[in-house]
Design a protein around this motif. Sequence first.
Motif, PDB file in Angstrom:
ATOM      1  N   SER A 161      47.954  44.762  55.786  1.00  0.00           N
ATOM      2  CA  SER A 161      47.009  44.821  54.675  1.00  0.00           C
ATOM      3  C   SER A 161      47.688  45.498  53.487  1.00  0.00           C
ATOM      4  O   SER A 161      48.413  46.479  53.659  1.00  0.00           O
ATOM      5  CB  SER A 161      45.737  45.580  55.057  1.00  0.00           C
ATOM      6  N   ILE A 162      47.446  44.936  52.293  1.00  0.00           N
ATOM      7  CA  ILE A 162      48.073  45.444  51.076  1.00  0.00           C
ATOM      8  C   ILE A 162      46.996  45.621  50.020  1.00  0.00           C
ATOM      9  O   ILE A 162      46.281  44.671  49.675  1.00  0.00           O
ATOM     10  CB  ILE A 162      49.160  44.483  50.564  1.00  0.00           C
ATOM     11  N   GLU A 163      46.883  46.835  49.527  1.00  0.00           N
ATOM     12  CA  GLU A 163      45.907  47.148  48.480  1.00  0.00           C
ATOM     13  C   GLU A 163      46.659  47.743  47.306  1.00  0.00           C
ATOM     14  O   GLU A 163      47.281  48.800  47.424  1.00  0.00           O
ATOM     15  CB  GLU A 163      44.860  48.131  48.999  1.00  0.00           C
ATOM     16  N   THR A 164      46.632  47.058  46.173  1.00  0.00           N
ATOM     17  CA  THR A 164      47.309  47.554  44.975  1.00  0.00           C
ATOM     18  C   THR A 164      46.295  48.245  44.072  1.00  0.00           C
ATOM     19  O   THR A 164      45.094  47.958  44.114  1.00  0.00           O
ATOM     20  CB  THR A 164      48.006  46.419  44.217  1.00  0.00           C
ATOM     21  N   THR A 165      46.795  49.149  43.249  1.00  0.00           N
ATOM     22  CA  THR A 165      45.936  49.912  42.350  1.00  0.00           C
ATOM     23  C   THR A 165      46.193  49.490  40.906  1.00  0.00           C
ATOM     24  O   THR A 165      47.244  48.918  40.595  1.00  0.00           O
ATOM     25  CB  THR A 165      46.212  51.415  42.488  1.00  0.00           C
ATOM     26  N   PRO A 166      45.256  49.763  40.003  1.00  0.00           N
ATOM     27  CA  PRO A 166      45.488  49.435  38.588  1.00  0.00           C
ATOM     28  C   PRO A 166      46.722  50.129  38.017  1.00  0.00           C
ATOM     29  O   PRO A 166      47.292  49.658  37.034  1.00  0.00           O
ATOM     30  CB  PRO A 166      44.204  49.910  37.901  1.00  0.00           C
ATOM     31  N   GLY A 167      47.122  51.236  38.633  1.00  0.00           N
ATOM     32  CA  GLY A 167      48.276  51.959  38.132  1.00  0.00           C
ATOM     33  C   GLY A 167      49.607  51.482  38.680  1.00  0.00           C
ATOM     34  O   GLY A 167      50.643  52.092  38.413  1.00  0.00           O
ATOM     35  N   PHE A 209      53.637  52.726  48.149  1.00  0.00           N
ATOM     36  CA  PHE A 209      54.641  52.529  47.113  1.00  0.00           C
ATOM     37  C   PHE A 209      54.195  53.288  45.854  1.00  0.00           C
ATOM     38  O   PHE A 209      53.094  53.038  45.350  1.00  0.00           O
ATOM     39  CB  PHE A 209      54.770  51.045  46.789  1.00  0.00           C
ATOM     40  N   HIS A 210      54.927  54.304  45.330  1.00  0.00           N
ATOM     41  CA  HIS A 210      56.245  54.686  45.769  1.00  0.00           C
ATOM     42  C   HIS A 210      56.197  56.185  46.068  1.00  0.00           C
ATOM     43  O   HIS A 210      56.704  57.011  45.321  1.00  0.00           O
ATOM     44  CB  HIS A 210      57.249  54.348  44.657  1.00  0.00           C
ATOM     45  N   ASP A 211      55.535  56.547  47.181  1.00  0.00           N
ATOM     46  CA  ASP A 211      55.411  57.941  47.594  1.00  0.00           C
ATOM     47  C   ASP A 211      56.428  58.186  48.712  1.00  0.00           C
ATOM     48  O   ASP A 211      56.363  57.548  49.764  1.00  0.00           O
ATOM     49  CB  ASP A 211      53.988  58.207  48.094  1.00  0.00           C
ATOM     50  N   PRO A 226      58.456  54.157  39.955  1.00  0.00           N
ATOM     51  CA  PRO A 226      58.303  52.721  39.673  1.00  0.00           C
ATOM     52  C   PRO A 226      56.851  52.271  39.832  1.00  0.00           C
ATOM     53  O   PRO A 226      56.063  52.889  40.549  1.00  0.00           O
ATOM     54  CB  PRO A 226      59.197  52.065  40.715  1.00  0.00           C
ATOM     55  N   ARG A 227      56.510  51.196  39.165  1.00  0.00           N
ATOM     56  CA  ARG A 227      55.164  50.623  39.223  1.00  0.00           C
ATOM     57  C   ARG A 227      55.254  49.107  39.378  1.00  0.00           C
ATOM     58  O   ARG A 227      56.131  48.470  38.794  1.00  0.00           O
ATOM     59  CB  ARG A 227      54.388  50.951  37.939  1.00  0.00           C
ATOM     60  N   LEU A 228      54.314  48.554  40.144  1.00  0.00           N
ATOM     61  CA  LEU A 228      54.215  47.109  40.217  1.00  0.00           C
ATOM     62  C   LEU A 228      53.559  46.582  38.936  1.00  0.00           C
ATOM     63  O   LEU A 228      52.716  47.255  38.336  1.00  0.00           O
ATOM     64  CB  LEU A 228      53.385  46.689  41.430  1.00  0.00           C
ATOM     65  N   ILE A 229      53.951  45.387  38.546  1.00  0.00           N
ATOM     66  CA  ILE A 229      53.393  44.768  37.339  1.00  0.00           C
ATOM     67  C   ILE A 229      52.191  43.915  37.726  1.00  0.00           C
ATOM     68  O   ILE A 229      52.271  43.093  38.639  1.00  0.00           O
ATOM     69  CB  ILE A 229      54.460  43.908  36.629  1.00  0.00           C
ATOM     70  N   ASP A 230      51.089  44.139  37.058  1.00  0.00           N
ATOM     71  CA  ASP A 230      49.844  43.438  37.375  1.00  0.00           C
ATOM     72  C   ASP A 230      50.041  41.918  37.324  1.00  0.00           C
ATOM     73  O   ASP A 230      50.656  41.387  36.399  1.00  0.00           O
ATOM     74  CB  ASP A 230      48.742  43.854  36.386  1.00  0.00           C
ATOM     75  N   ARG A 231      49.540  41.237  38.371  1.00  0.00           N
ATOM     76  CA  ARG A 231      49.564  39.777  38.520  1.00  0.00           C
ATOM     77  C   ARG A 231      50.932  39.205  38.884  1.00  0.00           C
ATOM     78  O   ARG A 231      51.057  37.994  39.034  1.00  0.00           O
ATOM     79  CB  ARG A 231      49.039  39.073  37.253  1.00  0.00           C
ATOM     80  N   GLN A 232      51.907  40.062  39.034  1.00  0.00           N
ATOM     81  CA  GLN A 232      53.210  39.584  39.480  1.00  0.00           C
ATOM     82  C   GLN A 232      53.198  39.369  41.000  1.00  0.00           C
ATOM     83  O   GLN A 232      52.463  40.030  41.731  1.00  0.00           O
ATOM     84  CB  GLN A 232      54.312  40.570  39.105  1.00  0.00           C
ATOM     85  N   ILE A 233      54.034  38.417  41.467  1.00  0.00           N
ATOM     86  CA  ILE A 233      54.141  38.130  42.889  1.00  0.00           C
ATOM     87  C   ILE A 233      55.326  38.906  43.458  1.00  0.00           C
ATOM     88  O   ILE A 233      56.433  38.884  42.910  1.00  0.00           O
ATOM     89  CB  ILE A 233      54.329  36.623  43.146  1.00  0.00           C
ATOM     90  N   TYR A 234      55.076  39.572  44.577  1.00  0.00           N
ATOM     91  CA  TYR A 234      56.100  40.323  45.286  1.00  0.00           C
ATOM     92  C   TYR A 234      56.106  39.896  46.753  1.00  0.00           C
ATOM     93  O   TYR A 234      55.195  39.214  47.221  1.00  0.00           O
ATOM     94  CB  TYR A 234      55.839  41.829  45.195  1.00  0.00           C
ATOM     95  N   SER A 235      57.141  40.290  47.475  1.00  0.00           N
ATOM     96  CA  SER A 235      57.150  40.099  48.923  1.00  0.00           C
ATOM     97  C   SER A 235      57.530  41.412  49.587  1.00  0.00           C
ATOM     98  O   SER A 235      58.277  42.225  49.023  1.00  0.00           O
ATOM     99  CB  SER A 235      58.125  38.989  49.343  1.00  0.00           C
ATOM    100  N   VAL A 236      56.987  41.622  50.779  1.00  0.00           N
ATOM    101  CA  VAL A 236      57.309  42.802  51.558  1.00  0.00           C
ATOM    102  C   VAL A 236      57.810  42.335  52.921  1.00  0.00           C
ATOM    103  O   VAL A 236      57.225  41.461  53.544  1.00  0.00           O
ATOM    104  CB  VAL A 236      56.097  43.750  51.707  1.00  0.00           C
ATOM    105  N   ALA A 237      58.925  42.895  53.349  1.00  0.00           N
ATOM    106  CA  ALA A 237      59.487  42.623  54.673  1.00  0.00           C
ATOM    107  C   ALA A 237      59.419  43.902  55.486  1.00  0.00           C
ATOM    108  O   ALA A 237      59.773  44.981  54.991  1.00  0.00           O
ATOM    109  CB  ALA A 237      60.929  42.132  54.567  1.00  0.00           C
ATOM    110  N   ILE A 238      58.958  43.791  56.737  1.00  0.00           N
ATOM    111  CA  ILE A 238      58.831  44.945  57.617  1.00  0.00           C
ATOM    112  C   ILE A 238      59.622  44.669  58.892  1.00  0.00           C
ATOM    113  O   ILE A 238      59.384  43.669  59.567  1.00  0.00           O
ATOM    114  CB  ILE A 238      57.353  45.226  57.958  1.00  0.00           C
ATOM    115  N   SER A 259      44.614  44.435  41.805  1.00  0.00           N
ATOM    116  CA  SER A 259      43.830  45.581  42.248  1.00  0.00           C
ATOM    117  C   SER A 259      42.391  45.243  42.578  1.00  0.00           C
ATOM    118  O   SER A 259      41.656  46.085  43.083  1.00  0.00           O
ATOM    119  CB  SER A 259      43.869  46.687  41.179  1.00  0.00           C
ATOM    120  N   ALA A 260      41.979  44.014  42.326  1.00  0.00           N
ATOM    121  CA  ALA A 260      40.588  43.626  42.561  1.00  0.00           C
ATOM    122  C   ALA A 260      40.321  43.213  44.013  1.00  0.00           C
ATOM    123  O   ALA A 260      39.165  42.965  44.371  1.00  0.00           O
ATOM    124  CB  ALA A 260      40.202  42.471  41.622  1.00  0.00           C
ATOM    125  N   ARG A 261      41.366  43.132  44.842  1.00  0.00           N
ATOM    126  CA  ARG A 261      41.121  42.678  46.223  1.00  0.00           C
ATOM    127  C   ARG A 261      42.165  43.303  47.150  1.00  0.00           C
ATOM    128  O   ARG A 261      43.206  43.753  46.730  1.00  0.00           O
ATOM    129  CB  ARG A 261      41.224  41.151  46.322  1.00  0.00           C
TER     130      ARG A 261
END
Length: 266
Positions: A161-167, A209-211, A226-238, A259-261
């Motif tokens: 699960s990934i939850e992004t914030t407005p910041g 990210f990024h604590d 660093p901050r993620l850019i709103d509406r940009q697509i990223y990928s995460v590998a675990i 950040s809306a979902r």
Amino acid sequence: MNRYFLILVVWISVSCEKDPVIVEDVEPYNIAEYLSRVNPDKISNTLWAHAGNHPAFEPVTDQQAIHIRMHLPQDFQNVQLYVNDSVEHRDRMELYLLQDKDVHYTDGQIFGRFAIKKTQDNRSRMAIVSLETIDSVYYSAPLLLRGNNTATDTKNVSKISIETTPGGRAYINWSGAGLDEPWRNLVELTDQTGEVFCAVETDDLSFLFHDLRNVTQNFTPSLRDPRLIDRQIYSVAIYRNDNQGWMRNYRIVEFEADSARIQRFD
């Protein structure tokens, strides 16, 4: 005249026998011999590496059954692979013999890899990776290379699960089948250029990210707030690695900085 000539010949022969023999500085055959030639103050056993089934966690298709990945610090050189055929003697450094293998990497990448085959009898083996920087020598902890008789198939990391914030922060949580033991979780974030811009190791099943307060190792120390850019697509590998360095679970997913979902991947 013949007598003096004979004496001269004997003297020349004896002199030649006493000439010193020049010994070439041959390449060390095992890692114990290699490390014995290095100033102990310049040696560190903190090189990060892990191994796993191919092609379960590599996008490259080839005929090599196992891939070993290692962290490549800045200004690295002379990356070497040593393999020990005796799992029972994993701490015997003289049993780790140098392999004629090339490391695969791209300039600017944080991690490189070795691609190797399983033994014909499918025995498990141990491996150590070493490399040099300008002023130090690094080597990894012994990695277990599992044979087919003891292989653990790579499974998906589940319940991401990934939850992004407005910041521009991102709360990343995951699960994964495994044993009740400490696992090393390698988390990599990639942007739209395809470059890994954030990589950390954590013992937790989450990463903010990024604590960096709860990570055990930070492979991208140049990142500053660093901050993620709103509406940009990223990928995460675990990559989930057990305490013997074998990668048990792997998953890569794409997400949007929205950040809306909350985005979930089963």
